[in-house]
Scaffold this active site. Structure first.
Site, PDB file in Angstrom:
ATOM      1  N   ASP A  60       1.058  -1.168  -0.235  1.00 20.88           N
ATOM      2  CA  ASP A  60      -0.248  -0.399   0.466  1.00 20.88           C
ATOM      3  C   ASP A  60       0.832   0.774   0.103  1.00 20.88           C
ATOM      4  O   ASP A  60       1.687   1.366   1.228  1.00 20.88           O
ATOM      5  CB  ASP A  60      -1.179  -0.625   1.307  1.00 20.88           C
ATOM      6  CG  ASP A  60      -1.935   1.078   1.200  1.00 20.88           C
ATOM      7  OD1 ASP A  60      -2.917   0.916   0.710  1.00 20.88           O
ATOM      8  OD2 ASP A  60      -1.823   1.994   2.162  1.00 20.88           O
ATOM      9  N   GLU A 114       1.352  -0.170  -5.506  1.00 17.34           N
ATOM     10  CA  GLU A 114       0.859   0.506  -5.326  1.00 17.34           C
ATOM     11  C   GLU A 114       1.355   2.138  -5.670  1.00 17.34           C
ATOM     12  O   GLU A 114       2.020   2.324  -4.874  1.00 17.34           O
ATOM     13  CB  GLU A 114      -0.452   0.507  -4.171  1.00 17.34           C
ATOM     14  CG  GLU A 114      -1.163   1.899  -4.379  1.00 17.34           C
ATOM     15  CD  GLU A 114      -2.293   2.395  -3.114  1.00 17.34           C
ATOM     16  OE1 GLU A 114      -2.963   2.028  -3.425  1.00 17.34           O
ATOM     17  OE2 GLU A 114      -2.100   1.717  -1.968  1.00 17.34           O
TER      18      GLU A 114
END
Length: 678
Positions: free
Chosen positions: A328, A364
């Site tokens: 993330d 990401e």
């Protein structure tokens, strides 16, 4: 690091006792607090001894697995200078592998030093664990080009009628035969589990009667959340083994960019109390850097933090056998002194480590910090979430002008993004919808977000969703409206499965899940996010399974190599031809025509016997006749049997994707004359 080498920090169980070890460069004193079997009463507090280089440790003889403990640290207390030492704050071991209860936000965890409040009753206790033997080292099942299935662990099975109630919402439920059957029917290559490590609610949620449903607010990085994995690491390990036996890999979504300690008004739970200045990034004047939008940013370029991240990854590979990881807000892992560097030590070590080098690594590639958008800039073998794919596909099917060229680029692997430094294959993870944003069904139902249930007057979440409502006014229950929305879902799914490289589908999008237009449902641990298995669209689900079957049967669809229009080395046939609906090559004028919403992609060598696959894309609302080029000895027929494809002599209706595959004329029989090459 050798496969059997364990971290040097944490509560390390040995035959004669437990060695407690923690790190702090700035603390003057550290203690370990030992608690009773229920974790409620502190029965002993022992001071750790400094061993140099910030290491504090103590071996306590006679202790064994199951001991509950926490740490305390003392030193200067000067929050304006980033110093938060307070021995009244019980701190979770950053290397805890298990905790005895979930985290629960309580405003008292934010109290300042000297207010006379010991936080031990409010905190989970770490549980010293004797780890099992490492999982035998085997290569990951997942390979680039496969189908990743993003799973919110709790929401996925909370309403599943065939799963025992006691298992619903847990990691163990993913190993249930009905779940495995569903995953196999969809042809899932790997499940990507949204965070399963222990997290805490943001401070504004409890007063609203809400709780974090996604888990992107961790406290420490290794301990699993007891609500999701009450059986700890063995529950995850057993589930990974069951899925692997079914041919399905497991990827963990991990959050190393921030923690739930938030900004200076947040609770002191772990890293802040050990060494806030080292574990978090700060501005020169001592303020927390907020490249995450959550209040703090983990200093992944600090050697001790990088060691902790790597130890976490090794733990999940060695002790659970996972295939890999999705990171993330991944630019934070590559920031060195605030600047992203693809050669950052932490990123390089991930690719070189003995345990991690063959694992799946997915970034990401954006955060909200300076120069935070890094799509295409992560080093191989990192795969990257491709938001350009998401946006261009949505724009095309929304009906935006001048998007057909962008659509072709995305179908072909996004070479404009990933063909750097001589790379010949895409590292894109293509997706149309993910956990963050509207569901695939809501994309075609809502032009605007509807986040009223989040308690922020609909101010949260993205405003520009590139979504639509089919331009149909009136009652959504009318058959014409429902059919238009279903057709658009078919078209979006078909586009995804026709795209080169790795693709990702979020759980439930295959059967029309809706969040009622909520595009930021992180705080909705309820029917808004729980998958409605009883009410699912089984026809859409069957269509998704057919798309996946076709993708697996046609290697040209999942091949990650960029399409070039030239024959590959092992063939005389061009890898792709881009045509108009009349069968003529798309020229420069056609590519630039802002009104063009039709496209034919013919993949050469689509199967092992050099047959071709044609993907007919009609993004216009008007029906259209398509003409396909013929080869002597071959004839076109539907690759997926749908009512429309079965009678391809009729015009292809608007907003439709049709797959046609070549068959040898000798096998086609009388159908060759009937279809006439169309």
């Amino acid at each position: 690091m050798p496969a059997d080498q364990r971290p040097r920090f944490g509560g390390l169980v040995s035959e004669g006792g437990i060695r407690f070890a923690a790190w702090s460069q700035a603390a003057r004193r550290l203690w370990v607090s030992i608690f009773d079997d229920q974790g409620n009463r502190e029965i002993e507090r022992l001071e750790l001894q400094p061993e140099g280089d910030g290491v504090h440790a103590l071996f306590v003889a006679g202790l064994g697995p199951g001991i509950r403990y926490g740490f305390r640290a003392d030193g200067d207390y000067a929050p304006d200078r980033g110093l938060w030492f307070d021995p009244e704050k019980l701190l979770t071991d950053p290397y805890a592998l298990e905790i005895d209860r979930p985290y629960a936000y309580d405003w008292r965890l934010t109290r300042r030093r000297g207010e006379g409040l010991d936080t031990a009753p409010l905190m989970p206790k770490a549980v010293a664990a004797a780890l099992p033997k490492p999982v035998p080292a085997v290569p990951p099942l997942f390979q680039p080009g496969g189908l990743i299935y993003e799973v919110p662990v709790r929401a996925f099975t909370m309403l599943h009628p065939d799963i025992p109630e006691k298992l619903r919402g847990t990691v163990a439920a993913l190993a249930h035969p009905v779940v495995i059957e569903h995953l196999k029917k969809l042809g899932v290559s790997a499940v990507e589990l949204m965070p399963v490590t222990a997290s805490i609610d943001e401070r504004h949620l409890p007063p609203l009667g809400l709780r974090n449903a996604w888990g992107y607010n961790p406290v420490t990085f290794m301990a699993l959340d007891p609500r999701l994995a009450p059986g700890g690491i063995m529950e995850l390990r057993n589930t990974v083994a069951a899925l692997r036996q079914a041919g399905i890999g497991v990827i963990l979504d991990l959050v190393f960019n921030h923690t739930g300690e938030s900004d200076r008004l947040g609770p002191t739970l772990s890293l802040r109390g050990f060494d806030n200045q080292a574990y978090y990034r700060h501005t020169p004047d001592g303020r927390l850097v907020n490249d995450t939008g959550t209040g703090n940013t983990v200093a992944c370029d600090h050697p001790i933090t990088g060691e902790m991240v790597l130890d976490t990854l090794r733990h999940f590979v060695r002790d659970a056998g996972v295939d890999g990881f999705r990171f993330d807000l991944a630019p934070i892992l590559g920031r060195v002194e605030g600047t992203f560097d693809a050669e950052a030590p932490l990123l390089k070590t991930m690719g070189q480590d003995a345990l991690l080098a063959d694992r799946v690594l997915i970034a990401e590639p954006w955060d909200i910090g300076p120069d935070g958008y890094q799509l295409g800039n992560f080093p191989p073998p990192f795969l990257e979430w491709n938001d350009k794919y998401r946006d261009d596909v949505r724009r095309f099917w929304r009906g935006d002008a001048g998007v057909v060229g962008a659509l072709a680029t995305r179908l072909a692997g996004s070479s404009d993004v990933f063909a750097t430094n001589g790379q010949s294959a895409s590292r894109a993870v293509n997706f149309i919808a993910a956990h963050d944003g509207m569901t695939l069904a809501d994309i075609v139902r809502y032009e605007r977000k509807h986040n009223e249930a989040n308690g922020e007057q609909n101010r949260d979440g993205h405003n520009d969703n590139l979504s639509w409502n089919n331009g149909v006014e009136g009652d959504a229950d009318k058959p014409a409206v429902a059919m238009a929305r279903l057709n658009d879902q078919h078209a979006l799914l078909a586009t995804l499965f026709a795209s080169r490289g790795t693709i990702m589908l979020t759980a439930g999008d295959e059967f029309g899940r809706s969040q009622k237009g909520n595009n930021n449902a992180y705080a909705q641990d309820n029917q808004i996010t729980w998958l409605d298995w009883a009410g699912r669209d089984q026809g859409l689900e069957r269509y998704t399974a057919l798309l996946s079957t076709l993708r697996r049967a046609v290697p040209a669809l999942s091949d990650a190599r960029f399409l070039t229009g030239q024959p590959p080395a092992d063939s005389d046939m061009p890898d792709v031809a881009w045509l108009t609906e009349t069968g003529s090559p798309l020229d420069q004028h056609s590519w630039q025509d802002p009104l063009r919403h039709r496209l034919v992609m013919i993949l050469g060598g689509a199967t092992d016997d050099e047959r071709r696959l044609a993907v007919l894309v009609n993004g216009d609302r008007r029906a259209c006749m398509f003409t396909l080029p013929q080869r002597e000895g071959f004839f076109w027929e539907p690759a997926i049997e749908t009512a429309e494809a079965a009678d391809i002599e009729r015009p292809v209706s608007g907003r439709t994707v049709i797959f046609m595959i070549e068959r040898a004329a000798a096998r086609a029989g009388t159908r060759e004359k009937r279809n006439g090459g169309r």
